[in-house]
Scaffold this motif. Sequence first.
Motif, PDB file in Angstrom:
ATOM      1  N   ILE A 130       0.842  -1.206   0.000  1.00 51.97           N
ATOM      2  CA  ILE A 130       0.000   0.000   0.000  1.00 51.97           C
ATOM      3  C   ILE A 130       0.871   1.247   0.000  1.00 51.97           C
ATOM      4  O   ILE A 130       0.574   2.250  -0.674  1.00 51.97           O
ATOM      5  CB  ILE A 130      -0.942  -0.023   1.207  1.00 51.97           C
ATOM      6  CG1 ILE A 130      -1.961  -1.158   1.058  1.00 51.97           C
ATOM      7  CG2 ILE A 130      -1.664   1.309   1.360  1.00 51.97           C
ATOM      8  CD1 ILE A 130      -2.798  -1.397   2.302  1.00 51.97           C
ATOM      9  N   TYR A 167       2.201   1.840  -3.574  1.00 50.47           N
ATOM     10  CA  TYR A 167       1.195   2.432  -4.470  1.00 50.47           C
ATOM     11  C   TYR A 167       0.904   3.872  -4.082  1.00 50.47           C
ATOM     12  O   TYR A 167       0.602   4.724  -4.947  1.00 50.47           O
ATOM     13  CB  TYR A 167      -0.084   1.598  -4.466  1.00 50.47           C
ATOM     14  CG  TYR A 167       0.024   0.331  -5.298  1.00 50.47           C
ATOM     15  CD1 TYR A 167       0.162   0.399  -6.678  1.00 50.47           C
ATOM     16  CD2 TYR A 167      -0.016  -0.910  -4.693  1.00 50.47           C
ATOM     17  CE1 TYR A 167       0.265  -0.759  -7.441  1.00 50.47           C
ATOM     18  CE2 TYR A 167       0.076  -2.075  -5.431  1.00 50.47           C
ATOM     19  CZ  TYR A 167       0.231  -2.009  -6.810  1.00 50.47           C
ATOM     20  OH  TYR A 167       0.338  -3.159  -7.565  1.00 50.47           O
ATOM     21  N   LYS A 219      -4.626   4.055  -7.239  1.00 50.64           N
ATOM     22  CA  LYS A 219      -5.541   4.235  -6.115  1.00 50.64           C
ATOM     23  C   LYS A 219      -6.454   3.026  -5.956  1.00 50.64           C
ATOM     24  O   LYS A 219      -6.733   2.590  -4.827  1.00 50.64           O
ATOM     25  CB  LYS A 219      -6.353   5.509  -6.330  1.00 50.64           C
ATOM     26  CG  LYS A 219      -7.313   5.797  -5.196  1.00 50.64           C
ATOM     27  CD  LYS A 219      -8.074   7.096  -5.475  1.00 50.64           C
ATOM     28  CE  LYS A 219      -9.044   7.375  -4.327  1.00 50.64           C
ATOM     29  NZ  LYS A 219      -9.810   8.638  -4.579  1.00 50.64           N
ATOM     30  N   GLN A 220      -6.940   2.495  -7.070  1.00 50.11           N
ATOM     31  CA  GLN A 220      -7.825   1.341  -7.013  1.00 50.11           C
ATOM     32  C   GLN A 220      -7.111   0.131  -6.395  1.00 50.11           C
ATOM     33  O   GLN A 220      -7.674  -0.590  -5.564  1.00 50.11           O
ATOM     34  CB  GLN A 220      -8.330   1.010  -8.426  1.00 50.11           C
ATOM     35  CG  GLN A 220      -9.355  -0.113  -8.446  1.00 50.11           C
ATOM     36  CD  GLN A 220      -9.864  -0.388  -9.854  1.00 50.11           C
ATOM     37  OE1 GLN A 220      -9.423   0.247 -10.833  1.00 50.11           O
ATOM     38  NE2 GLN A 220     -10.812  -1.305  -9.975  1.00 50.11           N
ATOM     39  N   LYS A 221      -5.857  -0.106  -6.814  1.00 48.06           N
ATOM     40  CA  LYS A 221      -5.091  -1.225  -6.260  1.00 48.06           C
ATOM     41  C   LYS A 221      -4.808  -1.003  -4.764  1.00 48.06           C
ATOM     42  O   LYS A 221      -4.897  -1.938  -3.958  1.00 48.06           O
ATOM     43  CB  LYS A 221      -3.788  -1.381  -7.018  1.00 48.06           C
ATOM     44  CG  LYS A 221      -3.987  -1.890  -8.436  1.00 48.06           C
ATOM     45  CD  LYS A 221      -2.647  -2.069  -9.142  1.00 48.06           C
ATOM     46  CE  LYS A 221      -2.846  -2.599 -10.558  1.00 48.06           C
ATOM     47  NZ  LYS A 221      -1.566  -2.799 -11.273  1.00 48.06           N
ATOM     48  N   ALA A 222      -4.477   0.233  -4.433  1.00 43.84           N
ATOM     49  CA  ALA A 222      -4.202   0.528  -3.023  1.00 43.84           C
ATOM     50  C   ALA A 222      -5.452   0.335  -2.169  1.00 43.84           C
ATOM     51  O   ALA A 222      -5.376  -0.198  -1.045  1.00 43.84           O
ATOM     52  CB  ALA A 222      -3.677   1.957  -2.882  1.00 43.84           C
ATOM     53  N   MET A 223      -6.607   0.730  -2.702  1.00 45.48           N
ATOM     54  CA  MET A 223      -7.844   0.544  -1.955  1.00 45.48           C
ATOM     55  C   MET A 223      -8.176  -0.938  -1.768  1.00 45.48           C
ATOM     56  O   MET A 223      -8.657  -1.361  -0.705  1.00 45.48           O
ATOM     57  CB  MET A 223      -8.993   1.244  -2.678  1.00 45.48           C
ATOM     58  CG  MET A 223      -8.882   2.765  -2.696  1.00 45.48           C
ATOM     59  SD  MET A 223      -9.070   3.475  -1.048  1.00 45.48           S
ATOM     60  CE  MET A 223     -10.788   3.124  -0.743  1.00 45.48           C
ATOM     61  N   ALA A 224      -7.911  -1.775  -2.793  1.00 43.20           N
ATOM     62  CA  ALA A 224      -8.174  -3.213  -2.683  1.00 43.20           C
ATOM     63  C   ALA A 224      -7.248  -3.847  -1.626  1.00 43.20           C
ATOM     64  O   ALA A 224      -7.679  -4.676  -0.812  1.00 43.20           O
ATOM     65  CB  ALA A 224      -7.983  -3.880  -4.043  1.00 43.20           C
ATOM     66  N   LEU A 259      -5.893  -2.266   0.821  1.00 42.68           N
ATOM     67  CA  LEU A 259      -6.293  -1.746   2.124  1.00 42.68           C
ATOM     68  C   LEU A 259      -7.488  -2.512   2.682  1.00 42.68           C
ATOM     69  O   LEU A 259      -7.560  -2.800   3.886  1.00 42.68           O
ATOM     70  CB  LEU A 259      -6.608  -0.254   2.001  1.00 42.68           C
ATOM     71  CG  LEU A 259      -6.950   0.467   3.309  1.00 42.68           C
ATOM     72  CD1 LEU A 259      -5.800   0.374   4.301  1.00 42.68           C
ATOM     73  CD2 LEU A 259      -7.287   1.934   3.035  1.00 42.68           C
ATOM     74  N   GLN A 260      -8.452  -2.856   1.787  1.00 48.12           N
ATOM     75  CA  GLN A 260      -9.608  -3.640   2.230  1.00 48.12           C
ATOM     76  C   GLN A 260      -9.177  -5.034   2.691  1.00 48.12           C
ATOM     77  O   GLN A 260      -9.666  -5.555   3.707  1.00 48.12           O
ATOM     78  CB  GLN A 260     -10.609  -3.745   1.074  1.00 48.12           C
ATOM     79  CG  GLN A 260     -11.877  -4.488   1.431  1.00 48.12           C
ATOM     80  CD  GLN A 260     -12.686  -3.811   2.526  1.00 48.12           C
ATOM     81  OE1 GLN A 260     -12.803  -2.577   2.540  1.00 48.12           O
ATOM     82  NE2 GLN A 260     -13.228  -4.601   3.447  1.00 48.12           N
ATOM     83  N   LYS A 316      -7.676  -4.767   6.093  1.00 51.43           N
ATOM     84  CA  LYS A 316      -8.694  -4.640   7.130  1.00 51.43           C
ATOM     85  C   LYS A 316      -9.285  -6.008   7.485  1.00 51.43           C
ATOM     86  O   LYS A 316      -9.547  -6.308   8.660  1.00 51.43           O
ATOM     87  CB  LYS A 316      -9.810  -3.693   6.666  1.00 51.43           C
ATOM     88  CG  LYS A 316      -9.379  -2.244   6.479  1.00 51.43           C
ATOM     89  CD  LYS A 316      -9.002  -1.613   7.803  1.00 51.43           C
ATOM     90  CE  LYS A 316      -8.648  -0.140   7.629  1.00 51.43           C
ATOM     91  NZ  LYS A 316      -8.233   0.469   8.912  1.00 51.43           N
TER      92      LYS A 316
END
Length: 217
Positions: A42, A45, A62-67, A69-70, A73
């Motif tokens: 993360i 990215y 951003k999309q890869k980083a958000m995935a 990050l999810q 979590k």
Amino acid sequence: MFRFFGTSKPAPPTPTLSEMGDTLEKRVSVLDDKIKKLENEISIYGQKMKQSRNPTQQAQFKQKAMALLQQKKNYEAQRNQISQQSMNLEQTNFTLQNMQMTAATITTMKQANKELKKQLGSVKISDIDNLYDEMEDLMDTTNDIQEAMSRSFAVPEYVDEADLEAELASLGDDIEVEQVPSYLMTTPSVGNPLESTTSFDAFGLPEVQNRLISTTK
């Protein structure tokens, strides 16, 4: 026959609390490694998003980083659940060990109680009283023997000091003082020429008289 009908496999042994706790701790360690790896990705990215000037690439990063990050979590939620389970198992294991020690202590106390009753059953209070009475009689007899053996022969046990002083004074009256010859106690006159030269021989006579006696002979 067994191959035709089939047989049920024996159930695996139930893991102990310690074994289950070790398994959960290993699972938590694996999740921690995965979470750390995702955090690094993360961060990479995120750096690419800042360095890129292309809006399309920024959106992809951003999309890869958000995935990621999810996913991170989700791993964190699993880790927290397993960590809580591990803590519960540890507390249960601690309580179980305390109960086992308590049960062992009670068993030991019961055994000691039996031994104590057995020992007390072979001891009588009357026997102890008789033993102490005999020991006391023996000690009294020993003291009497020691006292008898410590007596002095023909010596009074107590002599008054006033009697000793009176006896000493009476002894002084009975002692005759040895008289010294008068010529030994006479002080020579001032004009006597023998005053500074007079001496005495072994018989107590002046040596001057001895010399006069030898001259006359």
